[in-house]
Design a protein around this motif. Structure first.
Motif, PDB file in Angstrom:
ATOM      1  N   PRO A  14       1.022  -1.263   0.041  1.00 40.41           N
ATOM      2  CA  PRO A  14      -0.102  -0.411  -0.020  1.00 40.41           C
ATOM      3  C   PRO A  14       0.223   0.609  -0.103  1.00 40.41           C
ATOM      4  O   PRO A  14       0.116   2.173  -0.126  1.00 40.41           O
ATOM      5  N   GLU A  15       2.156   1.017   0.548  1.00 38.38           N
ATOM      6  CA  GLU A  15       2.717   2.261   0.489  1.00 38.38           C
ATOM      7  C   GLU A  15       3.406   2.977  -1.131  1.00 38.38           C
ATOM      8  O   GLU A  15       3.237   3.889  -1.199  1.00 38.38           O
ATOM      9  N   VAL A  16       3.720   1.790  -1.485  1.00 33.59           N
ATOM     10  CA  VAL A  16       4.036   2.009  -2.730  1.00 33.59           C
ATOM     11  C   VAL A  16       2.919   2.374  -4.120  1.00 33.59           C
ATOM     12  O   VAL A  16       2.548   3.646  -4.499  1.00 33.59           O
ATOM     13  N   ALA A  17       2.175   1.690  -3.725  1.00 29.44           N
ATOM     14  CA  ALA A  17       0.340   2.498  -4.710  1.00 29.44           C
ATOM     15  C   ALA A  17      -0.053   3.692  -4.114  1.00 29.44           C
ATOM     16  O   ALA A  17      -0.343   5.047  -4.853  1.00 29.44           O
ATOM     17  N   GLU A  18       0.072   4.333  -2.605  1.00 33.50           N
ATOM     18  CA  GLU A  18      -0.083   5.603  -2.421  1.00 33.50           C
ATOM     19  C   GLU A  18       0.866   6.585  -2.324  1.00 33.50           C
ATOM     20  O   GLU A  18       0.480   7.793  -3.465  1.00 33.50           O
ATOM     21  N   SER A  19       2.566   6.134  -2.929  1.00 30.68           N
ATOM     22  CA  SER A  19       3.292   6.796  -3.417  1.00 30.68           C
ATOM     23  C   SER A  19       2.960   7.585  -4.904  1.00 30.68           C
ATOM     24  O   SER A  19       3.255   8.461  -5.549  1.00 30.68           O
ATOM     25  N   ILE A  20       2.725   6.180  -5.787  1.00 32.54           N
ATOM     26  CA  ILE A  20       2.461   5.935  -6.932  1.00 32.54           C
ATOM     27  C   ILE A  20       0.982   7.443  -7.395  1.00 32.54           C
ATOM     28  O   ILE A  20       1.640   7.990  -8.381  1.00 32.54           O
ATOM     29  N   SER A  21       0.394   7.229  -6.360  1.00 32.71           N
ATOM     30  CA  SER A  21      -0.941   7.834  -6.628  1.00 32.71           C
ATOM     31  C   SER A  21      -0.953   9.241  -6.607  1.00 32.71           C
ATOM     32  O   SER A  21      -1.467   9.777  -7.235  1.00 32.71           O
ATOM     33  N   SER A  22       0.223   9.600  -5.336  1.00 33.54           N
ATOM     34  CA  SER A  22       0.633  11.171  -5.648  1.00 33.54           C
ATOM     35  C   SER A  22       1.361  11.760  -6.082  1.00 33.54           C
ATOM     36  O   SER A  22       0.736  12.267  -6.153  1.00 33.54           O
ATOM     37  N   LEU A  23       1.810  11.253  -6.750  1.00 32.49           N
ATOM     38  CA  LEU A  23       3.071  11.555  -7.784  1.00 32.49           C
ATOM     39  C   LEU A  23       1.983  11.325  -9.067  1.00 32.49           C
ATOM     40  O   LEU A  23       2.534  12.677  -9.889  1.00 32.49           O
ATOM     41  N   LEU A  24       1.512  11.328  -9.197  1.00 31.96           N
ATOM     42  CA  LEU A  24       1.051  11.174 -10.835  1.00 31.96           C
ATOM     43  C   LEU A  24      -0.443  12.192 -11.049  1.00 31.96           C
ATOM     44  O   LEU A  24      -1.025  12.318 -11.698  1.00 31.96           O
ATOM     45  N   ALA A  25      -1.405  12.289  -9.208  1.00 35.39           N
ATOM     46  CA  ALA A  25      -2.532  12.742  -9.292  1.00 35.39           C
ATOM     47  C   ALA A  25      -2.458  14.168 -10.181  1.00 35.39           C
ATOM     48  O   ALA A  25      -3.408  14.493 -10.517  1.00 35.39           O
ATOM     49  N   PRO A  26      -1.473  14.945  -9.617  1.00 37.83           N
ATOM     50  CA  PRO A  26      -1.326  16.129 -10.468  1.00 37.83           C
ATOM     51  C   PRO A  26      -1.432  16.488 -12.111  1.00 37.83           C
ATOM     52  O   PRO A  26      -1.633  17.186 -12.318  1.00 37.83           O
ATOM     53  N   ARG A  27      -0.795  14.981 -12.121  1.00 37.49           N
ATOM     54  CA  ARG A  27      -0.533  15.070 -13.955  1.00 37.49           C
ATOM     55  C   ARG A  27      -1.978  14.660 -14.692  1.00 37.49           C
ATOM     56  O   ARG A  27      -1.629  14.220 -16.411  1.00 37.49           O
TER      57      ARG A  27
END
Length: 239
Positions: free
Chosen positions: A57-70
């Motif tokens: 889940p930590e990796v999933a959250e990191s990916i989501s946070s990184l990509l959400a603005p784009r």
């Protein structure tokens, strides 16, 4: 346009697909997930992003946070009863790993006949897909490197072996190396026996350890670099 991301235990692979071909791709260590933002800067802003994550889940959250603005359209693949011509007969379909599900979807897009889908990474997964697209079940076992590491960490006198493969090893390093590889090969070949009699049956191999297996397997096999990414792209493009 589709961006496919395969987040595994050791590596994150990504690719940009226009519906016909991969236009760009890359790989980084899962521990360096933050660097994915640099790659994302070059992706089309309107691309659909399909993600397969088995790294937690930590990796999933990191990916989501990184990509959400784009990217506005981000989806994580999860196994279900059926998709893209594959029917999932797992006792609880939703518990099948997303990486295995994506690989099965990718395999079905490549082959019309029965196949064995092998993902050789930190763990090795070996899954049977019949000619009608039914996933009949599969195995999970420690990957080749994990087997060697387990021996080194849990025995007093066995090192992390950097030997070579031999049919009849005569030193400890080669015995460990060959034993771990033979265990992988044996599991694959035993599972393939279940479809060996079917027309054009084939073993598809993907993952970092796939090349080592392919060099010694005694069944019809084919290396596929981006099988999981192919499955993600196929799923993202489906109705």
């Amino acid at each position: 346009m589709i961006v496919a991301i395969d987040a595994g235990n050791s590596r994150i692979k990504w690719g940009v697909n226009d519906g016909n071909a991969w236009l760009d791709s890359g790989v980084l260590a899962t521990a360096d997930v933050a660097w994915l933002s640099e790659a994302a800067d070059e992706w089309p802003a309107n691309a659909r992003v399909a993600i397969c994550n088995v790294a937690g889940p930590e990796v999933a959250e990191s990916i989501s946070s990184l990509l959400a603005p784009r990217h506005a359209t981000i989806s994580f693949l999860r196994a279900r009863v059926a998709a893209c011509g594959v029917r999932n007969t797992y006792e609880r379909p939703e518990q099948l790993g997303a990486d295995r599900w994506a690989a099965l979807i990718g395999a079905r897009g490549m082959l019309a006949g029965a196949c064995l889908v092998v993902c050789a990474g930190t763990a090795t997964t070996i899954d049977l897909l019949d000619a009608t697209g039914v996933f009949r079940g599969g195995l999970i076992l420690p990957g080749f490197d994990l087997m060697r590491t387990a021996l080194a960490h849990n025995t007093a006198q066995l090192p992390l072996a950097e030997g070579v493969f031999r049919a009849e090893p005569r030193n400890t390093l080669d015995a460990i190396f060959s034993g771990c590889l033979q265990a992988q090969l044996g599991a694959v070949e035993r599972m393939f026996a279940g479809i060996a009699a079917e027309p054009d049956a084939r073993c598809l191999l993907t993952g970092g350890g796939a090349g080592s297996l392919a060099a010694h397997l005694k069944v019809p096999c084919q290396l596929v670099d981006n099988l999981i990414l192919n499955g993600l792209a196929r799923f993202a493009a489906s109705p």
